[in-house]
Design a protein around this motif. Sequence first.
Motif, mmCIF file in Angstrom:
data_model
loop_
_atom_site.group_PDB
_atom_site.id
_atom_site.type_symbol
_atom_site.label_atom_id
_atom_site.label_comp_id
_atom_site.label_asym_id
_atom_site.label_seq_id
_atom_site.Cartn_x
_atom_site.Cartn_y
_atom_site.Cartn_z
ATOM 1 N N LEU A 13 1.071 -0.951 -0.188
ATOM 2 C CA LEU A 13 -0.186 0.618 0.094
ATOM 3 C C LEU A 13 0.949 1.755 0.160
ATOM 4 O O LEU A 13 0.937 2.013 -0.781
ATOM 5 N N PHE A 14 1.987 1.270 0.993
ATOM 6 C CA PHE A 14 2.899 2.723 0.604
ATOM 7 C C PHE A 14 3.378 2.897 -0.466
ATOM 8 O O PHE A 14 3.984 3.746 -0.531
ATOM 9 N N THR A 15 4.605 1.193 -1.267
ATOM 10 C CA THR A 15 4.819 1.015 -2.128
ATOM 11 C C THR A 15 3.559 2.214 -3.347
ATOM 12 O O THR A 15 4.517 2.650 -3.837
ATOM 13 N N ILE A 16 2.939 1.432 -3.463
ATOM 14 C CA ILE A 16 1.713 2.228 -4.089
ATOM 15 C C ILE A 16 1.687 3.332 -3.929
ATOM 16 O O ILE A 16 1.684 4.913 -5.005
ATOM 17 N N LEU A 17 1.902 4.154 -2.860
ATOM 18 C CA LEU A 17 1.304 5.637 -2.009
ATOM 19 C C LEU A 17 2.081 6.056 -2.788
ATOM 20 O O LEU A 17 2.801 6.979 -3.613
ATOM 21 N N GLY A 18 3.770 5.513 -2.086
ATOM 22 C CA GLY A 18 5.054 6.085 -2.616
ATOM 23 C C GLY A 18 5.164 6.782 -4.042
ATOM 24 O O GLY A 18 5.825 8.232 -5.195
ATOM 25 N N ASN A 19 4.802 5.788 -5.112
ATOM 26 C CA ASN A 19 5.320 6.070 -6.732
ATOM 27 C C ASN A 19 3.981 6.994 -7.383
ATOM 28 O O ASN A 19 4.252 7.297 -8.242
ATOM 29 N N ILE A 20 3.213 6.998 -6.664
ATOM 30 C CA ILE A 20 1.930 8.209 -7.214
ATOM 31 C C ILE A 20 2.160 8.985 -6.986
ATOM 32 O O ILE A 20 2.372 10.287 -7.333
ATOM 33 N N VAL A 21 2.838 9.830 -5.003
ATOM 34 C CA VAL A 21 3.287 10.641 -4.834
ATOM 35 C C VAL A 21 4.869 10.686 -5.965
ATOM 36 O O VAL A 21 5.262 12.314 -6.642
ATOM 37 N N TYR A 22 5.537 10.158 -6.238
ATOM 38 C CA TYR A 22 6.018 10.272 -7.519
ATOM 39 C C TYR A 22 6.363 10.094 -8.432
ATOM 40 O O TYR A 22 6.623 11.392 -8.931
ATOM 41 N N MET A 23 4.504 9.827 -8.990
ATOM 42 C CA MET A 23 4.583 9.974 -10.543
ATOM 43 C C MET A 23 3.966 11.955 -10.613
ATOM 44 O O MET A 23 4.195 12.100 -11.538
ATOM 45 N N ILE A 24 3.348 12.374 -9.320
ATOM 46 C CA ILE A 24 2.571 13.257 -9.558
ATOM 47 C C ILE A 24 3.964 14.556 -9.483
ATOM 48 O O ILE A 24 3.625 15.469 -10.694
ATOM 49 N N ILE A 25 4.950 14.655 -8.915
ATOM 50 C CA ILE A 25 6.147 15.460 -8.806
ATOM 51 C C ILE A 25 6.985 15.077 -10.156
ATOM 52 O O ILE A 25 7.201 15.863 -10.747
ATOM 53 N N ALA A 26 6.714 13.834 -10.840
ATOM 54 C CA ALA A 26 7.635 13.912 -12.170
ATOM 55 C C ALA A 26 7.045 14.278 -13.574
ATOM 56 O O ALA A 26 7.029 15.558 -14.164
ATOM 57 N N TYR A 27 5.008 14.313 -13.180
ATOM 58 C CA TYR A 27 4.750 15.649 -14.200
ATOM 59 C C TYR A 27 4.723 16.386 -14.173
ATOM 60 O O TYR A 27 4.971 17.186 -14.851
ATOM 61 N N PHE A 28 5.124 17.066 -12.730
ATOM 62 C CA PHE A 28 5.240 18.553 -12.566
ATOM 63 C C PHE A 28 6.356 18.970 -13.655
ATOM 64 O O PHE A 28 6.773 20.024 -14.002
ATOM 65 N N LEU A 29 7.255 18.523 -12.737
ATOM 66 C CA LEU A 29 8.462 18.161 -13.113
ATOM 67 C C LEU A 29 8.587 18.813 -14.914
ATOM 68 O O LEU A 29 9.516 19.004 -15.928
ATOM 69 N N TRP A 30 8.149 17.156 -15.537
ATOM 70 C CA TRP A 30 8.325 17.279 -16.776
ATOM 71 C C TRP A 30 7.811 17.683 -17.098
ATOM 72 O O TRP A 30 7.874 18.844 -18.362
ATOM 73 N N ARG A 31 6.311 18.318 -17.129
ATOM 74 C CA ARG A 31 5.652 19.466 -17.711
ATOM 75 C C ARG A 31 6.843 20.960 -17.836
ATOM 76 O O ARG A 31 6.709 22.153 -18.860
ATOM 77 N N SER A 32 7.397 20.701 -16.920
ATOM 78 C CA SER A 32 7.832 22.508 -16.574
ATOM 79 C C SER A 32 9.508 22.012 -17.722
ATOM 80 O O SER A 32 9.832 22.799 -18.565
#
Lengths: 265, 263
Positions: free
Chosen positions: B23-42
């Motif tokens: 559960l925590f691994t999935i949660l961590g991956n979601i947070v990572y993907m959100i951050i990656a989304y914003f990072l790559w957008r910029s």
Amino acid sequence: MLTLGEYIRLYFLIEAQYIKGQMQYRADFLISSVGMFFSSLATLSIFVVLFNSIPDLAGWSLMEMVFIYAFYMIAISPMQILFDAVWFLRYKIQSGEFVKYYFRPMNIMFYFMSERFDLKGLTQLAAGIALLAYSSIRLGLVWPVGKVLILILAVFSASLVLISIAVMAGSSAFWVVNSYPVLALAWKVREFAPYPITIFDGIFRFAFTFILPIGFIAFYPAQFFLRPAEISPLFYLAPLIGIGLFALTYKVWDLGVNSWTGTGS
Amino acid sequence: MRGYFAFLRGAMLVGVVYRLGFLFTILGNIVYMIIAYFLWRSIYAGKEILNGLTFDQALLYIALGSTIFILLKTYTDWGMAEEIRSGTISVYLTKPIDYQLYNLFSTIGFASTSILTVTLPTIFMLFFVFRIPFVLGAGYLFFPVSLLLAFIINFNMDYAIGLSAFYTESIWGISTTKEIIVSVLSGALLPLQFFPAAVQQVLMVLPFQAMFFTPLMMVTKPDQNAGVFLQMLAVQALWAAVTYVASRLLYNQAIKVLRVAGG
């Protein structure tokens, strides 16, 4: 209760024993120190490669990013060096060995954390200081005494945020025993601390400022030294956030220590 | 062979016990993907295409890359180091089983729980929550095979790292160093197209690209000629064989220095 002086003397005594024990694994220690150094360079090399393709990231130049990253490396060192024991709490909880800390006439968090001293973290600290100096020169920053004092205070506040996040994540072991996934999550999120918080918008910028305050680890403090004109008033809150978060973390730890009932063995 | 499947099943059951961990691994991956989304957008900031990749392709590459990273992080080397340090390895050495196969099957068991609880939900989310456009292509058919070969190369490397515990007893340093080298040079953190041309040429002849870059490109650019994909698979198979032979040879050397006290 012990006095501060007695605690300091004890700290050195415990550390000396720990380092003697670690000398069994001399080869690993040497490889670890080199590994730590490479690990710091990894993120840096990603920055350098990335900036081949883009002129700036959300308006920040490569050298400014290096400065933010260097600040981050320095800020993370106290956690790495002094609080490395959080990664091992879960084993002591699982085996029941943690019970020994209750029987010593000193602060439990102090005793537990003092049992490890991560020497290899010193390489990271040295690399961070070198990078900070290098990027300051390249950016033409000047460092009057007042600014140096603010830098020290800023590093102290950021370190407290990092320590709090790690200790809080590690303390989950008191309730869930295997705290590794929680620690791994905290560890992963913290890797994004050296990126400009301005890349996020709306709810996420708020979340990474106040709920998971990674903005306070490197970006808000570094902004003060790089672009004082653009500084967010949040910067002045950093020491309060750091101390407040640590106080909260200590409460959580204490709650865990008091509610842990042992393993029955 | 049946005996080895018992190890696979055992490792799967251990995985199921730590449900909260996934559960925590999935949660961590979601947070990572959100951050990656914003990072790559910029990083893209209005640009259509960077180094031959669109924003959608880059995001898919990075997010799936982090998911495969979780899948390949099976802690085989850590488990081996602990068995070697504590001496429990002797239990396996005195039985008529192959130590490398035993580890391979336990690792597959661990990873199969992770595929169901982390990898598949993340892929689902990428297409349905992050709404990355789905491009039809042969690449998806080759992807599972490619991922399996990447898994084997990764296992052989982990196994070799684990064997180093015969010499050093503690493997934090060598394991962490390997992980960092792999994550930078394999293209797990940044698509290899972003590296300067000369560096790319060097990276393409190293084994690391076969662990992340190859399977990720199959999904990022799935509409290529089947011949291209077959060639990629051949290179991966070659690395799987080379790392296998190398780890065998290392085992034959390392086992000679083992000393287990008592028992």
